[in-house]
Every structure is written in structure tokens, then in C-alpha cells.
Design a protein around this motif. Structure first.
Motif, PDB file in Angstrom:
ATOM      1  N   LEU A   1       0.822  -1.214   0.000  1.00 37.77           N
ATOM      2  CA  LEU A   1       0.000   0.000   0.000  1.00 37.77           C
ATOM      3  C   LEU A   1       0.858   1.267   0.000  1.00 37.77           C
ATOM      4  N   SER A   2       1.974   1.240   0.747  1.00 36.96           N
ATOM      5  CA  SER A   2       2.839   2.432   0.798  1.00 36.96           C
ATOM      6  C   SER A   2       3.521   2.678  -0.541  1.00 36.96           C
ATOM      7  N   GLN A   3       3.884   1.599  -1.263  1.00 35.67           N
ATOM      8  CA  GLN A   3       4.497   1.775  -2.574  1.00 35.67           C
ATOM      9  C   GLN A   3       3.475   2.261  -3.606  1.00 35.67           C
ATOM     10  N   VAL A   4       2.221   1.806  -3.459  1.00 37.73           N
ATOM     11  CA  VAL A   4       1.153   2.337  -4.317  1.00 37.73           C
ATOM     12  C   VAL A   4       0.974   3.828  -4.062  1.00 37.73           C
ATOM     13  N   PHE A   5       0.973   4.199  -2.777  1.00 41.39           N
ATOM     14  CA  PHE A   5       0.844   5.621  -2.436  1.00 41.39           C
ATOM     15  C   PHE A   5       2.028   6.413  -2.969  1.00 41.39           C
ATOM     16  N   ASN A   6       3.211   5.803  -2.953  1.00 42.64           N
ATOM     17  CA  ASN A   6       4.407   6.468  -3.478  1.00 42.64           C
ATOM     18  C   ASN A   6       4.247   6.809  -4.958  1.00 42.64           C
TER      19      ASN A   6
ATOM     20  N   VAL B   1      12.646   1.806  -2.185  1.00 41.65           N
ATOM     21  CA  VAL B   1      12.495   0.413  -1.774  1.00 41.65           C
ATOM     22  C   VAL B   1      13.516   0.060  -0.686  1.00 41.65           C
ATOM     23  N   GLY B   2      14.734   0.609  -0.800  1.00 48.11           N
ATOM     24  CA  GLY B   2      15.776   0.330   0.194  1.00 48.11           C
ATOM     25  C   GLY B   2      15.363   0.767   1.591  1.00 48.11           C
ATOM     26  N   THR B   3      14.752   1.952   1.696  1.00 47.31           N
ATOM     27  CA  THR B   3      14.287   2.447   2.996  1.00 47.31           C
ATOM     28  C   THR B   3      13.195   1.550   3.558  1.00 47.31           C
ATOM     29  N   THR B   4      12.291   1.101   2.679  1.00 51.53           N
ATOM     30  CA  THR B   4      11.203   0.208   3.091  1.00 51.53           C
ATOM     31  C   THR B   4      11.755  -1.102   3.640  1.00 51.53           C
ATOM     32  N   LEU B   5      12.740  -1.675   2.952  1.00 51.16           N
ATOM     33  CA  LEU B   5      13.331  -2.941   3.409  1.00 51.16           C
ATOM     34  C   LEU B   5      14.056  -2.773   4.736  1.00 51.16           C
ATOM     35  N   GLN B   6      14.757  -1.656   4.897  1.00 55.18           N
ATOM     36  CA  GLN B   6      15.465  -1.412   6.156  1.00 55.18           C
ATOM     37  C   GLN B   6      14.495  -1.325   7.330  1.00 55.18           C
TER      38      GLN B   6
END
Length: 344
Positions: free
Chosen positions: A287-292, A305-310
Motif C-alpha cells: 500500500l505504501s508503494q502504491v501511495f508512493n 524500496v531500500g528504505t522500506t526494506l530497512q
């Protein structure tokens, strides 16, 4: 493993509530992190997009870039010594467009640089956000502090400073507008050493970013919220599994009595934690990547994506710690006493 799944099927509502809370907390964390990254880029893209290196400003400026004045001789010495060195100045101001409407900008001028666009006398290169406001190549812009006019020669992408679009101008024009001869900063790209220069103070790129008052205050506040939410998620895991374990003292006693090891009971709890966390994180990441992708153009939002994975790894670690601490009581369970207390 099978025992963990059976318990989750039996107590679906409990685990659904925990998963929903983890989803909401992680989704909120991702959104705030995206806003922090977006505001960071909107506030200091001019500096952040530079390669790593050393910034120098005058010591008496007390880490305030717009109060810095580097002696002309010192500047020339540094530029001659370092081929890639750049002298630059930054000052907030405004430009009047053809309709005499003021547009806030950050004026930037540089000398001897390939790191910034070079413009001629009377020319200006603007951040592309001003193109969206109707300014076009060839337009004539004015400034009340400048006796001449600026001709728009082009646009560049993602060049912002202090939330204002950057306007690159010639050094002579900048000096006339602000009545100064000295430049504020010297930047040496790829500089790994903090060579001491008399009268100047050296900063890495990250250190210099934190001398910008708006950047430091903004990022500190948002990052504090992000980590506060992460800590809350760990506490939620700990409280949830603690309450579950209290209710299952009798069950643990029976399982130990029939030969289950403490490590097996911990593995059961960890399996439940990992499953719930991964499921909740998977939904919140999607959902956050869709919002992005669909965030409005005017909203400073960026969630790599790197920040999300961290952050996801941090959530898993915090969840593991929280559930493990709550499970310490499992080790203390005495089978006979637990059975005598009653049931599950």
C-alpha cells in the motif's frame, strides 16, 4: 510448527487484532518515513545530490552558511590546489515573472565548477518546478536588487534548497544583488580528508546538511516519530505475547510434562510472530508503494524500496525482541505447578 498453526487457527480473532495493529503502525511508519525523505529532498536536493566531499566555511560564521565569507585569496588558493573544487554562494530571494508576480527562489552562484550549471551574465537556469508555474525558456525575469534582467536559458530537475526552487545565476550578478565580493562556501568533491585550512571550518556533506536549520529541525522531528512508532510496535508485541503466555501457563506445563522443550515453545511463539509480522508488513509495503506512485505532485513524498526494506528488518528485529522478552516466563514454568493451577 504444527502446534503454532493450530493455535493461530483456534484463536484467529486474537492474532487478527495483533496483525491489524502491526499493519497500521508499520503503514503509518512507512508514510511518515516517505514524508521525511520527501521533505529532505525538497529541502536540500541541491546539496544531497552532490558527490561526497568536504565543505569549507569561515570559522567566525559559527556553522551558519549564509554568514560565511571566505577570503578571496584563500578561495583562489583552494581552487588552484584542488582541480575539482567549487566556490559557491546560496541566498534566498525572489524573481518577478512577466506578470510581475513574485516567485520565491534560492539564488545559487558558483565559480570553477562542473558540479553546477554554468550561466552567462544576465542569464538564469531554474528548477523545473517553475516551468509548471508558466515560466518558459526565453522569458525575461527581474529582481528588485538587480539593475538588469535575467533571461531564462533552461531548466534542471530536482534542484531545491530550503523548499525553494534553485535559480543559478552568474557570479557578477549575484555580487551586485547582495553587495558582496566573497563566496560563502568551498566544496571539494571526493575529499576524504579534512585538511585544515586557516580560518575555515570543514564539514562532510552530511555534517553540512545538519547546519541548515530547517533541515535539521525537520528531519529530527520526523525521524523521532518514526523510531517512536517502531518502539511502540515492539511494546505491542511484548504485551500481546505476555498476555497470551499468562493465559497459557497450564498448556505450557502440560507440553513440558509430555516432553516439549523450552526451545520448542519459543520456536512456536517466534513462528507466530514472524508470520503475523511478515503478513502485516507485506500489506503495508504494498500500500505504501502504491501511495508512493500516486502521491500528488505537490506532496514531497519519496519512499525508496531500500528504505522500506530497512524499516521492515527493524520491525522484525523489534518484534523478535518483544516476543522473546515476554516469553522469559515460559522458561520458568514448572510442569506440576502449572497443571495444578488449572488449564490453558
Amino acid at each position: 510448527m504444527n502446534l503454532a498453526w493450530k493455535e493461530m487457527k483456534k484463536n484467529k480473532v486474537r492474532f487478527l487484532i495483533l496483525g491489524s495493529i502491526v499493519f497500521l503502525v508499520s503503514f503509518l511508519t512507512f508514510i511518515i518515513s516517505g514524508l521525511a525523505n520527501g521533505l529532505s529532498q525538497d529541502n536540500a536536493a541541491l546539496i544531497k545530490d552532490l558527490s561526497d566531499g568536504q565543505f569549507y566555511m569561515s570559522e567566525d560564521a559559527e556553522e551558519t552558511y549564509n554568514l560565511s565569507r571566505i577570503d578571496v585569496d584563500t578561495q583562489e588558493e583552494l581552487l588552484e590546489k584542488e582541480e575539482q573544487a567549487t566556490a559557491l554562494s546560496i541566498q534566498l530571494g525572489f524573481l518577478n515573472d512577466g506578470d510581475n508576480k513574485q516567485q520565491s527562489v534560492a539564488f545559487v552562484t558558483s565559480a570553477g565548477s562542473e558540479n553546477f550549471p554554468q550561466v552567462g551574465n544576465g542569464e538564469v537556469i531554474l528548477d523545473r518546478s517553475l516551468e509548471e508555474k508558466g515560466i518558459k525558456v526565453g522569458d525575461t525575469l527581474t529582481n528588485n536588487q538587480f539593475s538588469g534582467e535575467f533571461i531564462v536559458k533552461g531548466f534542471v530537475d530536482q534542484e531545491k534548497f530550503s523548499h525553494a526552487p534553485v535559480a543559478f545565476i552568474h557570479t557578477e550578478n549575484y555580487q551586485e544583488m547582495y553587495r558582496v565580493e566573497e563566496m560563502q562556501l568551498v566544496f571539494i568533491p571526493n575529499g576524504e580528508t579534512t585538511e585544515s585550512v586557516s580560518g575555515l571550518q570543514a564539514f562532510t556533506k552530511d555534517e553540512f546538511l545538519h547546519t541548515i536549520p530547517s533541515f535539521n529541525a525537520e528531519q529530527l522531528s520526523l525521524n523521532m516519530i518514526v523510531w517512536f512508532l517502531v518502539v511502540i510496535s515492539g511494546m505491542l508485541f511484548g504485551i500481546f505475547f505476555y498476555m497470551m503466555n499468562v493465559q497459557k501457563i497450564g498448556l505450557y506445563g502440560i507440553l513440558k510434562a509430555i516432553g516439549y522443550k523450552t526451545s520448542s515453545l519459543f520456536k512456536m511463539m517466534w513462528t507466530q510472530m514472524i508470520f503475523i509480522t511478515l503478513l502485516a508488513l507485506g500489506i503495508s509495503i504494498a500500500l505504501s508503494q502504491v501511495f508512493n506512485q500516486i502521491a500528488p505532485d505537490g506532496m514531497p513524498f519519496s519512499l525508496p524500496v531500500g528504505t522500506t526494506l530497512q524499516l521492515s528488518i527493524v520491525f522484525l528485529v523489534i518484534g523478535f525482541i518483544g516476543s522473546t522478552l515476554s516469553g522469559i516466563q515460559i522458561k520458568k514454568v514448572n510442569p506440576l505447578q502449572a497443571i495444578q493451577q488449572g488449564e490453558m
